[in-house]
Motif scaffolding. Structure first.
Motif, PDB file in Angstrom:
ATOM      1  N   ASN A   1       0.820  -1.201   0.000  1.00  0.00           N
ATOM      2  CA  ASN A   1       0.000   0.000   0.000  1.00  0.00           C
ATOM      3  C   ASN A   1       0.859   1.258   0.000  1.00  0.00           C
ATOM      4  O   ASN A   1       0.571   2.232  -0.699  1.00  0.00           O
ATOM      5  CB  ASN A   1      -0.911  -0.007   1.226  1.00  0.00           C
ATOM      6  CG  ASN A   1      -1.743   1.247   1.327  1.00  0.00           C
ATOM      7  OD1 ASN A   1      -2.721   1.421   0.637  1.00  0.00           O
ATOM      8  ND2 ASN A   1      -1.333   2.158   2.208  1.00  0.00           N
ATOM      9  N   THR A   2       1.938   1.240   0.777  1.00  0.00           N
ATOM     10  CA  THR A   2       2.809   2.413   0.881  1.00  0.00           C
ATOM     11  C   THR A   2       3.481   2.737  -0.446  1.00  0.00           C
ATOM     12  O   THR A   2       3.583   3.903  -0.842  1.00  0.00           O
ATOM     13  CB  THR A   2       3.882   2.185   1.961  1.00  0.00           C
ATOM     14  OG1 THR A   2       3.242   1.935   3.213  1.00  0.00           O
ATOM     15  CG2 THR A   2       4.782   3.407   2.099  1.00  0.00           C
ATOM     16  N   PHE A   3       3.944   1.698  -1.144  1.00  0.00           N
ATOM     17  CA  PHE A   3       4.691   1.913  -2.385  1.00  0.00           C
ATOM     18  C   PHE A   3       3.873   1.594  -3.632  1.00  0.00           C
ATOM     19  O   PHE A   3       4.430   1.408  -4.719  1.00  0.00           O
ATOM     20  CB  PHE A   3       5.970   1.068  -2.363  1.00  0.00           C
ATOM     21  CG  PHE A   3       6.949   1.503  -1.309  1.00  0.00           C
ATOM     22  CD1 PHE A   3       7.751   2.610  -1.505  1.00  0.00           C
ATOM     23  CD2 PHE A   3       7.042   0.829  -0.108  1.00  0.00           C
ATOM     24  CE1 PHE A   3       8.650   3.028  -0.530  1.00  0.00           C
ATOM     25  CE2 PHE A   3       7.932   1.234   0.877  1.00  0.00           C
ATOM     26  CZ  PHE A   3       8.739   2.335   0.665  1.00  0.00           C
ATOM     27  N   LEU A   4       2.551   1.541  -3.475  1.00  0.00           N
ATOM     28  CA  LEU A   4       1.679   1.224  -4.605  1.00  0.00           C
ATOM     29  C   LEU A   4       1.861   2.165  -5.794  1.00  0.00           C
ATOM     30  O   LEU A   4       2.034   1.702  -6.932  1.00  0.00           O
ATOM     31  CB  LEU A   4       0.217   1.217  -4.147  1.00  0.00           C
ATOM     32  CG  LEU A   4      -0.825   0.948  -5.232  1.00  0.00           C
ATOM     33  CD1 LEU A   4      -0.725  -0.508  -5.697  1.00  0.00           C
ATOM     34  CD2 LEU A   4      -2.228   1.232  -4.729  1.00  0.00           C
ATOM     35  N   PRO A   5       1.846   3.498  -5.600  1.00  0.00           N
ATOM     36  CA  PRO A   5       2.008   4.383  -6.759  1.00  0.00           C
ATOM     37  C   PRO A   5       3.323   4.149  -7.492  1.00  0.00           C
ATOM     38  O   PRO A   5       3.369   4.183  -8.724  1.00  0.00           O
ATOM     39  CB  PRO A   5       1.961   5.792  -6.125  1.00  0.00           C
ATOM     40  CG  PRO A   5       1.223   5.612  -4.841  1.00  0.00           C
ATOM     41  CD  PRO A   5       1.626   4.258  -4.349  1.00  0.00           C
ATOM     42  N   VAL A   6       4.395   3.901  -6.731  1.00  0.00           N
ATOM     43  CA  VAL A   6       5.701   3.669  -7.343  1.00  0.00           C
ATOM     44  C   VAL A   6       5.701   2.349  -8.117  1.00  0.00           C
ATOM     45  O   VAL A   6       6.269   2.254  -9.205  1.00  0.00           O
ATOM     46  CB  VAL A   6       6.801   3.673  -6.263  1.00  0.00           C
ATOM     47  CG1 VAL A   6       8.146   3.290  -6.864  1.00  0.00           C
ATOM     48  CG2 VAL A   6       6.886   5.040  -5.602  1.00  0.00           C
ATOM     49  N   ALA A   7       5.060   1.316  -7.540  1.00  0.00           N
ATOM     50  CA  ALA A   7       4.982   0.019  -8.225  1.00  0.00           C
ATOM     51  C   ALA A   7       4.224   0.146  -9.540  1.00  0.00           C
ATOM     52  O   ALA A   7       4.617  -0.436 -10.560  1.00  0.00           O
ATOM     53  CB  ALA A   7       4.304  -1.006  -7.316  1.00  0.00           C
ATOM     54  N   VAL A   8       3.139   0.905  -9.529  1.00  0.00           N
ATOM     55  CA  VAL A   8       2.372   1.142 -10.762  1.00  0.00           C
ATOM     56  C   VAL A   8       3.234   1.881 -11.784  1.00  0.00           C
ATOM     57  O   VAL A   8       3.280   1.522 -12.972  1.00  0.00           O
ATOM     58  CB  VAL A   8       1.094   1.947 -10.456  1.00  0.00           C
ATOM     59  CG1 VAL A   8       0.425   2.414 -11.739  1.00  0.00           C
ATOM     60  CG2 VAL A   8       0.118   1.117  -9.634  1.00  0.00           C
TER      61      VAL A   8
END
Length: 364
Positions: A63-70
């Motif tokens: 959840n914390t790094f979701l935008p970066v993973a996307v």
């Protein structure tokens, strides 16, 4: 949905899940190897950590790094499609860049909706599980002492009542240097000073020891009293006055909003930190749209260096986003920036950047 749309969606989703699973597994292995000694020293086992902590920690991590993973997922698979000239072929077949964007937006919207639900309702439950194990087995001795034994109380429990304590032990439910003050029209009306106190959970009372009682009377001498032991009830319990350090992340958004209003009333110094948590739950899912379009704009044109260069650029921008986000939250916690600006500021900045690159790519 066209065949090409399905192809993009399938590539986006598969790459994203592959990235999340691989990175999560690596992070868990590295973290466990670093904390193995402390886990065993504190009376737990690796198996308990893997079943009682890391599944919930992984939810928090994703959840914390979701935008970066996307962001990195889109850059990777779009760069691959570009190098294989599939993007060029699609545009040559009459698909405009704006039309090409559609399947990307659909997947980003799906991820954002799921993330929004997880952030506001599912993640708080996972954080309760994660934090219970963490504070029991993963804190160092000094951190445990600081968290459990050396907590200061300074709180407004009603418009005219205040409670202070020098030290409070969460485990033993006792503290030292207790002060209670009641005001009337901004003038001190009643005061209790005690050398120590205990919280009796069974009877829901404060047990004050060596208590000096002062009643302020206008026009006459103040009334003074002394009690070796004094039992009193107040409008807030120690746990309500001094909530857990991680309390905000364990509440769903409805509970957190109500909690923030109470903390504002009490004059809590941690209100900005709680509001940061609330705003981040909504701003983080929204950022998937911005970072998806930015990644598409950067990786959908052929350039020297190919996938490697695009990935390098993506990782750099991802770290810039994380850095700017953390700086904003730090300044907000310290009171220099409003929580709303801190949570949405990185999205606005990257939104402007995305709009520039997207329009530039669309005109190419």
């Amino acid at each position: 949905m066209r065949i090409f749309d399905k192809y993009i969606v399938r590539n986006f989703v598969s790459t994203f899940f592959f990235m999340v699973i691989i990175l999560s597994a690596i992070a868990v292995i590295i973290d466990l190897s670093q904390k193995l000694g402390r886990i065993e020293d504190n009376g737990s086992t690796p198996w308990e950590a893997m079943t009682q902590f890391y599944p919930f920690w992984a939810v928090w991590l994703v959840n914390t790094f979701l935008p970066v993973a996307v962001f990195i997922s889109v850059i990777y698979f779009t760069s691959r499609l570009t190098m294989q000239t599939e993007i060029v072929a699609a545009q040559a077949g009459g698909i405009s860049f704006y039309r090409l964007t559609k399947p990307y937006v659909w997947v980003a919207a799906g991820i954002a909706v799921v993330a929004l639900f997880v952030n506001n309702f599912a993640l708080p439950w996972a954080n309760i599980k994660k934090n219970t194990y963490q504070y029991e087995y993963l804190l160092s001795s000094s951190k445990k002492g600081e968290y459990y034994e050396r907590q200061k109380i300074s709180s407004q429990i009603s418009p005219d009542e205040f409670i202070f304590a020098q030290n409070y032990d969460r485990v033993q439910k006792r503290g030292t240097s207790f002060v209670y003050q009641e005001f009337e029209e901004e003038k001190l009306k009643y005061q209790i000073i005690a050398s120590s106190f205990n919280w009796d959970e069974k009877d829901s009372v404060y047990i004050l020891r060596n208590a000096y009682i002062r009643k302020v009377k206008s026009g006459t001498r103040d009334s003074l009293g002394y009690e070796i032991t004094l039992k009193r009830t107040f409008k807030s319990t120690p746990d309500e006055i001094l909530p857990e350090g991680y309390v905000a992340e364990t509440m769903n958004s409805i509970e957190l909003n109500q909690f923030i209003q109470k903390q504002k009333f009490k004059g809590s110094a941690s209100v900005n930190a709680y509001m940061n948590e609330l705003h981040q739950r909504n701003s983080s899912p929204f950022s998937t749209f911005i970072l998806t379009l930015l990644a598409l704009s950067l990786s959908s044109q052929k350039r020297r260096g190919g996938i490697g260069l695009n990935l390098a650029l993506g990782i750099i921008l991802a770290f810039v986003y994380i850095f700017f986000n953390q700086i904003s939250l730090t300044y907000s916690t310290q009171g220099y920036v409003s929580p709303f600006v801190a949570a949405w500021g990185p999205n606005v900045l990257f939104g402007v950047l995305t709009a520039y690159f997207y329009m530039k790519r669309a005109r190419a």
